[in-house]
Design a protein around this motif. Sequence first.
Motif, PDB file in Angstrom:
ATOM      1  N   PHE A  52     -13.836  16.739  -3.285  1.00 25.54           N
ATOM      2  CA  PHE A  52     -13.718  17.814  -2.300  1.00 25.54           C
ATOM      3  C   PHE A  52     -14.402  19.071  -2.831  1.00 25.54           C
ATOM      4  N   THR A  53     -15.134  19.756  -1.965  1.00 26.24           N
ATOM      5  CA  THR A  53     -15.652  21.071  -2.314  1.00 26.24           C
ATOM      6  C   THR A  53     -14.507  22.075  -2.139  1.00 26.24           C
ATOM      7  N   GLU A  54     -14.704  23.294  -2.611  1.00 28.51           N
ATOM      8  CA  GLU A  54     -13.659  24.314  -2.457  1.00 28.51           C
ATOM      9  C   GLU A  54     -13.361  24.558  -0.979  1.00 28.51           C
ATOM     10  N   SER A  55     -14.402  24.605  -0.164  1.00 28.46           N
ATOM     11  CA  SER A  55     -14.230  24.818   1.277  1.00 28.46           C
ATOM     12  C   SER A  55     -13.448  23.662   1.923  1.00 28.46           C
ATOM     13  N   GLN A  56     -13.779  22.435   1.535  1.00 30.46           N
ATOM     14  CA  GLN A  56     -13.070  21.267   2.074  1.00 30.46           C
ATOM     15  C   GLN A  56     -11.613  21.263   1.622  1.00 30.46           C
ATOM     16  N   ALA A  57     -11.376  21.645   0.366  1.00 33.59           N
ATOM     17  CA  ALA A  57     -10.004  21.694  -0.157  1.00 33.59           C
ATOM     18  C   ALA A  57      -9.183  22.713   0.638  1.00 33.59           C
ATOM     19  N   LYS A  58      -9.776  23.872   0.887  1.00 30.67           N
ATOM     20  CA  LYS A  58      -9.084  24.915   1.650  1.00 30.67           C
ATOM     21  C   LYS A  58      -8.760  24.416   3.060  1.00 30.67           C
ATOM     22  N   SER A  59      -9.709  23.783   3.716  1.00 30.50           N
ATOM     23  CA  SER A  59      -9.492  23.253   5.067  1.00 30.50           C
ATOM     24  C   SER A  59      -8.401  22.189   5.077  1.00 30.50           C
ATOM     25  N   ARG A  60      -8.395  21.356   4.070  1.00 30.70           N
ATOM     26  CA  ARG A  60      -7.400  20.280   3.975  1.00 30.70           C
ATOM     27  C   ARG A  60      -5.991  20.861   3.808  1.00 30.70           C
ATOM     28  N   ILE A  61      -5.878  21.878   2.970  1.00 29.20           N
ATOM     29  CA  ILE A  61      -4.577  22.522   2.749  1.00 29.20           C
ATOM     30  C   ILE A  61      -4.123  23.218   4.035  1.00 29.20           C
ATOM     31  N   GLU A  62      -5.042  23.895   4.721  1.00 29.03           N
ATOM     32  CA  GLU A  62      -4.706  24.539   5.991  1.00 29.03           C
ATOM     33  C   GLU A  62      -4.297  23.501   7.031  1.00 29.03           C
ATOM     34  N   ALA A  64      -2.631  20.968   6.500  1.00 29.94           N
ATOM     35  CA  ALA A  64      -1.274  20.520   6.180  1.00 29.94           C
ATOM     36  C   ALA A  64      -0.237  21.579   6.551  1.00 29.94           C
ATOM     37  N   GLY A  65      -0.678  22.646   7.256  1.00 28.60           N
ATOM     38  CA  GLY A  65       0.260  23.638   7.748  1.00 28.60           C
ATOM     39  C   GLY A  65       0.345  24.919   6.943  1.00 28.60           C
ATOM     40  N   TYR A  66      -0.505  25.082   5.955  1.00 28.51           N
ATOM     41  CA  TYR A  66      -0.513  26.302   5.144  1.00 28.51           C
ATOM     42  C   TYR A  66      -1.542  27.277   5.708  1.00 28.51           C
ATOM     43  N   SER A  67      -1.369  28.565   5.387  1.00 27.89           N
ATOM     44  CA  SER A  67      -2.335  29.580   5.790  1.00 27.89           C
ATOM     45  C   SER A  67      -2.600  30.491   4.601  1.00 27.89           C
ATOM     46  N   ASN A  68      -3.592  31.365   4.758  1.00 30.27           N
ATOM     47  CA  ASN A  68      -3.925  32.332   3.720  1.00 30.27           C
ATOM     48  C   ASN A  68      -4.085  31.663   2.345  1.00 30.27           C
ATOM     49  N   VAL A  69      -4.902  30.622   2.274  1.00 32.55           N
ATOM     50  CA  VAL A  69      -5.125  29.885   1.027  1.00 32.55           C
ATOM     51  C   VAL A  69      -6.028  30.717   0.117  1.00 32.55           C
ATOM     52  N   THR A  70      -5.563  30.995  -1.102  1.00 32.35           N
ATOM     53  CA  THR A  70      -6.318  31.815  -2.047  1.00 32.35           C
ATOM     54  C   THR A  70      -6.263  31.208  -3.447  1.00 32.35           C
ATOM     55  N   GLU A  71      -7.066  31.759  -4.340  1.00 32.99           N
ATOM     56  CA  GLU A  71      -7.077  31.418  -5.772  1.00 32.99           C
ATOM     57  C   GLU A  71      -7.299  29.924  -6.041  1.00 32.99           C
ATOM     58  N   LEU A  72      -8.088  29.254  -5.205  1.00 36.10           N
ATOM     59  CA  LEU A  72      -8.321  27.815  -5.404  1.00 36.10           C
ATOM     60  C   LEU A  72      -9.217  27.573  -6.622  1.00 36.10           C
ATOM     61  N   LYS A  73      -8.750  26.723  -7.509  1.00 37.94           N
ATOM     62  CA  LYS A  73      -9.523  26.315  -8.683  1.00 37.94           C
ATOM     63  C   LYS A  73      -9.212  24.863  -8.985  1.00 37.94           C
ATOM     64  N   ALA A  84      -0.811  29.594  -1.247  1.00 34.87           N
ATOM     65  CA  ALA A  84      -0.906  29.563   0.209  1.00 34.87           C
ATOM     66  C   ALA A  84       0.427  29.971   0.813  1.00 34.87           C
ATOM     67  N   LYS A  85       0.376  30.324   2.067  1.00 33.38           N
ATOM     68  CA  LYS A  85       1.563  30.764   2.782  1.00 33.38           C
ATOM     69  C   LYS A  85       2.024  29.678   3.741  1.00 33.38           C
ATOM     70  N   LYS A  86       3.347  29.480   3.771  1.00 32.02           N
ATOM     71  CA  LYS A  86       3.934  28.543   4.734  1.00 32.02           C
ATOM     72  C   LYS A  86       5.371  28.984   4.976  1.00 32.02           C
ATOM     73  N   GLY A  87       5.748  29.085   6.224  1.00 26.37           N
ATOM     74  CA  GLY A  87       7.107  29.484   6.552  1.00 26.37           C
ATOM     75  C   GLY A  87       7.441  30.899   6.104  1.00 26.37           C
ATOM     76  N   GLY A  88       6.451  31.767   6.061  1.00 25.00           N
ATOM     77  CA  GLY A  88       6.686  33.154   5.720  1.00 25.00           C
ATOM     78  C   GLY A  88       6.694  33.473   4.234  1.00 25.00           C
ATOM     79  N   SER A  89       6.597  32.459   3.383  1.00 26.65           N
ATOM     80  CA  SER A  89       6.579  32.754   1.944  1.00 26.65           C
ATOM     81  C   SER A  89       5.347  32.133   1.295  1.00 26.65           C
ATOM     82  N   VAL A 101      -1.564  16.867  -0.217  1.00 33.07           N
ATOM     83  CA  VAL A 101      -1.289  18.302  -0.345  1.00 33.07           C
ATOM     84  C   VAL A 101       0.192  18.434  -0.689  1.00 33.07           C
ATOM     85  N   ASN A 102       0.471  19.088  -1.814  1.00 38.56           N
ATOM     86  CA  ASN A 102       1.844  19.230  -2.276  1.00 38.56           C
ATOM     87  C   ASN A 102       2.135  20.649  -2.707  1.00 38.56           C
TER      88      ASN A 102
END
Length: 105
Positions: A52-62, A64-73, A84-89, A101-102
Amino acid sequence: MFRTLAVVCLTVGLAGPALAQNQPAKDRPNNNAVNSSGQNNSNAPVAGRNSFTESQAKSRIEGAGYSNVTELKKDDNGVWRGKAKKGGSTTSVSLDFQGNVNPAK
């Protein structure tokens, strides 16, 4: 004699492909290289070469219901890790080479 031999060869030649047909695949557990979102096959990230590229990883995590995905390494085990953010936290998340995605535990 020649005619009999020709008929035998022709019969064997036509019957060969019918005997060489593939058997149906046997039932076995589903172990896709990439799973659809929501279909993790592991509760923890699985180490392995991640394509997965960084962009693909971010899309995959999003996906799965997450938003505001940051600091991917990508770590030394081939697992993408970030926040990432999910359920307000905000939580730590991971994405392995199989597409699992875990949240961090």
